[in-house]
Design a protein around this motif. Sequence first.
Motif, PDB file in Angstrom:
ATOM      1  N   ASP A  21       0.848  -1.192   0.000  1.00 23.71           N
ATOM      2  CA  ASP A  21       0.000   0.000   0.000  1.00 23.71           C
ATOM      3  C   ASP A  21       0.886   1.246   0.000  1.00 23.71           C
ATOM      4  OD1 ASP A  21      -1.691   2.159   0.725  1.00 23.71           O
ATOM      5  OD2 ASP A  21      -3.033   0.811   1.804  1.00 23.71           O
ATOM      6  N   GLU A  22       0.714   2.106  -0.997  1.00 25.72           N
ATOM      7  CA  GLU A  22       1.553   3.309  -1.093  1.00 25.72           C
ATOM      8  C   GLU A  22       1.381   4.221   0.106  1.00 25.72           C
ATOM      9  OE1 GLU A  22       1.352   5.436  -4.742  1.00 25.72           O
ATOM     10  OE2 GLU A  22       2.119   3.767  -5.944  1.00 25.72           O
ATOM     11  N   ARG A  23       0.205   4.213   0.729  1.00 24.41           N
ATOM     12  CA  ARG A  23       0.012   5.029   1.933  1.00 24.41           C
ATOM     13  C   ARG A  23       0.880   4.519   3.074  1.00 24.41           C
ATOM     14  NH1 ARG A  23      -6.240   4.269   2.649  1.00 24.41           N
ATOM     15  NH2 ARG A  23      -5.473   2.165   2.156  1.00 24.41           N
ATOM     16  N   GLN A  25       3.686   2.776   2.640  1.00 22.87           N
ATOM     17  CA  GLN A  25       5.062   3.077   2.226  1.00 22.87           C
ATOM     18  C   GLN A  25       5.426   4.519   2.546  1.00 22.87           C
ATOM     19  OE1 GLN A  25       5.512   2.052  -1.915  1.00 22.87           O
ATOM     20  NE2 GLN A  25       4.801  -0.066  -1.606  1.00 22.87           N
ATOM     21  N   THR A  26       4.529   5.434   2.254  1.00 23.47           N
ATOM     22  CA  THR A  26       4.805   6.851   2.522  1.00 23.47           C
ATOM     23  C   THR A  26       4.943   7.100   4.018  1.00 23.47           C
ATOM     24  OG1 THR A  26       3.615   7.502   0.522  1.00 23.47           O
ATOM     25  CG2 THR A  26       3.959   9.200   2.199  1.00 23.47           C
ATOM     26  N   HIS A  31       8.112   7.982   1.220  1.00 21.47           N
ATOM     27  CA  HIS A  31       7.890   8.001  -0.225  1.00 21.47           C
ATOM     28  C   HIS A  31       7.413   6.614  -0.665  1.00 21.47           C
ATOM     29  CE1 HIS A  31      11.640   5.658  -0.725  1.00 21.47           C
ATOM     30  NE2 HIS A  31      12.066   6.400   0.293  1.00 21.47           N
ATOM     31  N   ALA A  32       6.789   6.563  -1.828  1.00 17.81           N
ATOM     32  CA  ALA A  32       6.477   5.274  -2.435  1.00 17.81           C
ATOM     33  C   ALA A  32       7.768   4.682  -3.004  1.00 17.81           C
ATOM     34  CB  ALA A  32       5.451   5.450  -3.545  1.00 17.81           C
ATOM     35  N   SER A  35       8.466  -0.963  -7.322  1.00 17.96           N
ATOM     36  CA  SER A  35       7.997  -2.329  -7.087  1.00 17.96           C
ATOM     37  C   SER A  35       7.612  -2.963  -8.404  1.00 17.96           C
ATOM     38  CB  SER A  35       6.814  -2.341  -6.122  1.00 17.96           C
ATOM     39  OG  SER A  35       5.706  -1.672  -6.686  1.00 17.96           O
ATOM     40  N   LEU A  80       9.420  -5.213  -3.574  1.00 17.48           N
ATOM     41  CA  LEU A  80       9.742  -3.816  -3.304  1.00 17.48           C
ATOM     42  C   LEU A  80      11.250  -3.650  -3.336  1.00 17.48           C
ATOM     43  CD1 LEU A  80       7.394  -3.171  -0.238  1.00 17.48           C
ATOM     44  CD2 LEU A  80       6.811  -3.232  -2.671  1.00 17.48           C
TER      45      LEU A  80
END
Length: 316
Positions: A21-23, A25-26, A31-32, A35, A80
């Motif tokens: 989930d990019e949220r 990761q951030t 940051h994203a 992947s 990732l």
Amino acid sequence: MALTVTESRPHSLFSFGTLMDERVQTALFGHAVPSSAASLTGYTTRPLPITDQSVIDASGLDVHLTLEREYGAVVEGAVLRLSDEDLAAADAYEVDDYARRRVLLSSGETAWAYLDAKPLRSAERIVIVGDSIAYGRCDPRGGWAAHLAATHIARNEAAHRVFNLAIPGSTLTGVSEQTPALLAARLPDTLLVAAGINDSALPLATSQAPRDGLAHLADNLGSLAATALSHNARLVVAGPAWLDEARTGDYGGLRFTRARALDLRESIQAWCAENYVDFLDMWEPLRDSAELFVDGLHPTAEGHQALYRHLEALSR
């Protein structure tokens, strides 16, 4: 060939849950991260309740997924690409129920993945290699390995298997040389190495060349790690048990001492920590319990039962 633990940058981490989930990761990395789609064969997932509030806040979920073995299954996810700092943040994010270990992806690429921290709890097909203690010598019921097999198979008669391939007298050198030819037919997902007390033996005769089993420990364990990974099996190393030095005597011109056994234990534990391999410490169950030995080195049936109970508690 020994497993090389020097890693390229960025690190490759297989994710099958919230880390995709990019949220998340951030929140973790700032940051994203790059992947790509990936899959992991021989695994399925099961839910894992989360109680760490910081992890719940980051993911928005109080139930995550964890991996367990299932022959023929596939888990879809992503690889990732993480920096050193990102990987450290991911380690901090994962709760104590997870341990970062090496896996072999369907593509043939190796990557990190967060697996069940108790290595035998998620296993399906276990191969045991080692020496006479793992073999079950001096116990007509087959020793701690037979107890483990009975319990493990009873949990799932259709899918669970345990293959005890231990050979009395084996050293880690012998085990590392013989094991590669033994695994393919047994389709293991877990390789349990009962680290040989024979590697700590010293010759009684001063004219004999000194044994250097401890000197080759890292090479032999590295070779076993590479063998396990080539089958996408998880390497688990069980350390040596306590011994009653007053009764070990002469075993074919060899002498076993507690000091050397402790050196073996500490060296294996250090190697496992450095290489992210599971270490099961078998020293304590028989400590100062001379009555649980037949000859100072080999446990009685009751001694094997004590080793099994300890192993079960560590790995379940």
